[in-house]
Each structure stands twice: as C-alpha cells, then as structure tokens.
Design an enzyme around this catalytic site. Structure first.
Site, PDB file in Angstrom:
ATOM      1  N   ARG A 195       1.366   5.443  11.174  1.00 55.28           N
ATOM      2  CA  ARG A 195       1.048   6.233   9.981  1.00 55.28           C
ATOM      3  C   ARG A 195       0.746   7.704  10.304  1.00 55.28           C
ATOM      4  O   ARG A 195       1.040   8.579   9.501  1.00 55.28           O
ATOM      5  CB  ARG A 195      -0.141   5.618   9.255  1.00 55.28           C
ATOM      6  CG  ARG A 195       0.249   4.337   8.541  1.00 55.28           C
ATOM      7  CD  ARG A 195      -0.875   3.879   7.687  1.00 55.28           C
ATOM      8  NE  ARG A 195      -0.556   2.629   7.031  1.00 55.28           N
ATOM      9  CZ  ARG A 195      -1.412   1.983   6.266  1.00 55.28           C
ATOM     10  NH1 ARG A 195      -2.619   2.466   6.063  1.00 55.28           N
ATOM     11  NH2 ARG A 195      -1.067   0.856   5.689  1.00 55.28           N
ATOM     12  N   ASP A 240     -10.255   6.158  -7.001  1.00 59.05           N
ATOM     13  CA  ASP A 240      -9.854   5.784  -5.641  1.00 59.05           C
ATOM     14  C   ASP A 240     -10.291   6.902  -4.712  1.00 59.05           C
ATOM     15  O   ASP A 240     -10.574   8.019  -5.158  1.00 59.05           O
ATOM     16  CB  ASP A 240      -8.327   5.601  -5.573  1.00 59.05           C
ATOM     17  CG  ASP A 240      -7.898   4.749  -4.387  1.00 59.05           C
ATOM     18  OD1 ASP A 240      -7.649   3.540  -4.586  1.00 59.05           O
ATOM     19  OD2 ASP A 240      -7.851   5.279  -3.259  1.00 59.05           O
TER      20      ASP A 240
HETATM   21  C1  LIG Z   1      -5.188  -2.584  -1.520  1.00 63.74           C
HETATM   22  S1  LIG Z   1      -5.658  -1.348  -2.677  1.00 63.74           S
HETATM   23  C2  LIG Z   1      -6.232  -2.346  -4.039  1.00 63.74           C
HETATM   24  C3  LIG Z   1      -5.671  -1.879  -5.366  1.00 63.74           C
HETATM   25  C4  LIG Z   1      -6.042  -2.747  -6.573  1.00 63.74           C
HETATM   26  N1  LIG Z   1      -7.468  -2.791  -6.774  1.00 63.74           N
HETATM   27  C5  LIG Z   1      -5.486  -4.136  -6.430  1.00 63.74           C
HETATM   28  O1  LIG Z   1      -6.235  -5.098  -6.284  1.00 63.74           O
HETATM   29  O2  LIG Z   1      -4.247  -4.291  -6.485  1.00 63.74           O
HETATM   30  C6  LIG Z   1      -7.190  -0.758  -1.952  1.00 63.74           C
HETATM   31  C7  LIG Z   1      -7.560   0.662  -2.415  1.00 63.74           C
HETATM   32  O3  LIG Z   1      -8.926   0.920  -2.025  1.00 63.74           O
HETATM   33  C8  LIG Z   1      -9.029   2.304  -1.746  1.00 63.74           C
HETATM   34  N2  LIG Z   1     -10.252   2.545  -0.945  1.00 63.74           N
HETATM   35  C9  LIG Z   1     -10.492   2.238   0.349  1.00 63.74           C
HETATM   36  N3  LIG Z   1     -11.722   2.644   0.716  1.00 63.74           N
HETATM   37  C10 LIG Z   1     -12.291   3.211  -0.371  1.00 63.74           C
HETATM   38  C11 LIG Z   1     -13.540   3.831  -0.631  1.00 63.74           C
HETATM   39  N4  LIG Z   1     -14.491   3.943   0.318  1.00 63.74           N
HETATM   40  N5  LIG Z   1     -13.786   4.320  -1.865  1.00 63.74           N
HETATM   41  C12 LIG Z   1     -12.843   4.217  -2.840  1.00 63.74           C
HETATM   42  N6  LIG Z   1     -11.634   3.659  -2.664  1.00 63.74           N
HETATM   43  C13 LIG Z   1     -11.355   3.156  -1.443  1.00 63.74           C
HETATM   44  C14 LIG Z   1      -7.733   2.620  -1.017  1.00 63.74           C
HETATM   45  O4  LIG Z   1      -7.420   3.987  -1.055  1.00 63.74           O
HETATM   46  C15 LIG Z   1      -6.720   1.753  -1.764  1.00 63.74           C
HETATM   47  O5  LIG Z   1      -6.004   2.471  -2.738  1.00 63.74           O
END
Ligand SMILES: C[S@@+](CC[C@H](N)C(=O)[O-])C[C@H]1O[C@@H](n2cnc3c(N)ncnc32)[C@H](O)[C@@H]1O
Length: 268
Positions: free
Chosen positions: A37, A139
């Site tokens: 990445r 996010d």
């Molecule tokens: C796998 S996606 C999940 C998306 C959706 N909630 C779903 O279940 O399909 C995880 C998301 O969490 C976000 N994320 C990770 N750490 C975070 C943090 N500390 N605060 C806010 N968002 C975060 C990432 O950027 C990513 O877009």
C-alpha cells in the site's frame, strides 16, 4: 517495477504511527499489505526507503501526507445492505414500532465509502414517510469520505440493493456514466459525511437513536475498543441501539449496554 523491502524497524514505525492515530492494531502478518500500500508513495517521491517516507509523514501537517498515509493504511471494504439481518431488525423491530415524532437520527460511525449510510437512508425513507430523519456518517479516511459524498457507484457494486429501492432511489448512468449509478439527491441531502476519529473525543455531534459501528472494532485492541464503546454509549439516546459487525464482539467492554440479539445492543 522497483520492489521495495520494509525493514522490521520501518514496519514498527508505521505500526506505532497508525496505532497512535487511529487505534488500528497491525499484526506482523500485515507487513506485505503495508509494503504494497505504501510503495506507490515511495515511487511518487522517488524515495528508496520506507524510513524516508516515514520521516516525511511525521513531519507533515495533519491534512497533508499524514492523512494520505492514514487513508492508505485503513481497510475500507464495504457494500450495500451488508449483513442484511441488521436491516431486517432496523425495519421490523425499530422503525415499525416508532412512536414519537422527533427527528430519528442514525450514525454510521465508520462509514467508509457510504454504502452503509445510503442503505440505511433507503430504508428510513421507505419506512418513515414524512416523519423527520437524518443520517450522520463519518470515517477517519478523507479519501473515502470524498467518494461517499458523491454517492456515485459502479453498477457491479449494487448487488445487495432490493429491486424496489434500486428503482426508487438510484439513477442509472447513461452516456459517459454508463455502468454507474447515482444515489438520488433527495437521499443524499439527508446524509452528511464528516471526518471523525473514533479514538479522539467526539465533540458535539448530538444524540442518536441508532449507531452502526460495524466491521471496524476488529482493528482495535481491547483498550481502544473499551474507550470507543464508552464514548459511543454517551452518544446514544436512552434505549438507543448499537449494531456491531457479525464477526465482532463486545466481550468485556459493554458497560451501559444490554444484548438484544447477538451483535445488537440497547443502551440501559
Ligand atoms: C471495513 S470498513 C467498514 C465499513 C462499514 N461500516 C461496513 O461495515 O461495511 C472500516 C472503516 O473504519 C474506518 N476506521 C478505521 N479506524 C478508524 C477510526 N479510528 N476512526 C474512524 N474510522 C476508522 C476505516 O477508514 C474504514 O473505512
């Protein structure tokens, strides 16, 4: 193409960086993922080592290369109506029994590119008619939030959307936009996307009837999970619901919540 190798010490630097900023806990197995990445940024800057890139990241402003590195180190996989049981529960157990007429507020707390928030929006519009509602979606990654605000998706990503919702809420692209769909403006106007780092104090975002916190807890250790759940419970209305992903658990960190069904909790 030039292949870069990351040393243990460089990997540990990025591991500490993303843990401190986002709470994301990278295991040793994630070395290849981190290498692939971040390699494009080394190429972009004509760097030879990950150390040079790391030095740039830590010296940069919050919204500069530091944000780019955060964007690259988060995993953003998502899709419409993911884990359909949650949408069934929202429809049949929550929306169908709604009594009061105040604005029904839902938070998609790790929204990624917006598919979760727009899935909820379709259901709320269909179920609530003229009753007021709004969705706050957030996010840590600014790249996914930009995409989410556009509400513009490739047609091969729309499998989960029920047919009647596709007809009602999605505009099929034509000409240059062939193969895409745009979420109807009426829905987009009721969903706001803002940057929120769940690991930091949340600020004044109001209270919510329902919070979706799905497929993000898996990246956190117990300490970070406990902190985040505590902050989120404070943002729930009394009797409000919290949804987590089906592969996640609140074991040991569910103070102030009772289990309704597995992965669905209610504020006590
Ligand atoms: C796998 S996606 C999940 C998306 C959706 N909630 C779903 O279940 O399909 C995880 C998301 O969490 C976000 N994320 C990770 N750490 C975070 C943090 N500390 N605060 C806010 N968002 C975060 C990432 O950027 C990513 O877009």
């Amino acid at each position: 193409m030039l292949q870069f190798k990351i040393t243990d010490s460089e990997f540990n630097s990025f591991r500490s960086f993303i843990y401190d900023h986002a709470g994301i806990n990278l295991s040793d197995e994630k070395k290849t993922l981190v290498t692939s990445r971040l390699s494009k940024r080394l190429r972009h800057y004509s760097f030879n080592t990950f150390q040079e890139y790391f030095d740039l990241v830590v010296a940069s402003a919050q919204d500069g290369e530091r944000q780019t590195a955060i964007d690259l180190l988060t995993t953003n996989e998502t899709y419409f109506f993911r884990e359909p049981k949650h949408f069934e529960f929202l429809e049949k157990e929550i929306l169908a029994n709604l009594k009061n007429r105040k604005t029904f507020r839902v938070w998609s707390a790790a929204s990624s590119t917006g598919e979760e928030a727009y899935s909820i929006a379709m259901l709320l519009d269909a179920m609530l008619g003229l009753k007021p509602w709004e969705i706050f979606a957030s996010d840590i990654s600014s790249r996914v939030l930009r995409k989410a605000r556009q509400g513009h998706y490739l047609q091969n990503r729309i499998d989960g959307i029920p047919k009647e919702f596709l007809r009602k809420y999605c505009l099929k692209g034509v000409g240059d936009n062939e193969g895409t769909l745009l979420i109807d403006k009426k829905l987009r106007q009721k969903v706001s996307f803002e940057p929120v780092n769940l690991k930091r104090p949340l600020g004044d975002i109001g209270l919510f009837e329902v919070i979706f916190l799905r497929n993000v807890l898996i990246y956190f250790d117990l300490e970070t999970k406990a902190l985040i759940i505590k902050q989120l419970v404070e943002k729930l209305q009394p009797d409000g619901y919290l949804f987590i992903g089906h592969s996640e658990s609140l074991k040991g960190v569910h103070d102030g919540l009772e289990t309704v069904i597995p992965t669905v909790y209610r504020k006590i």
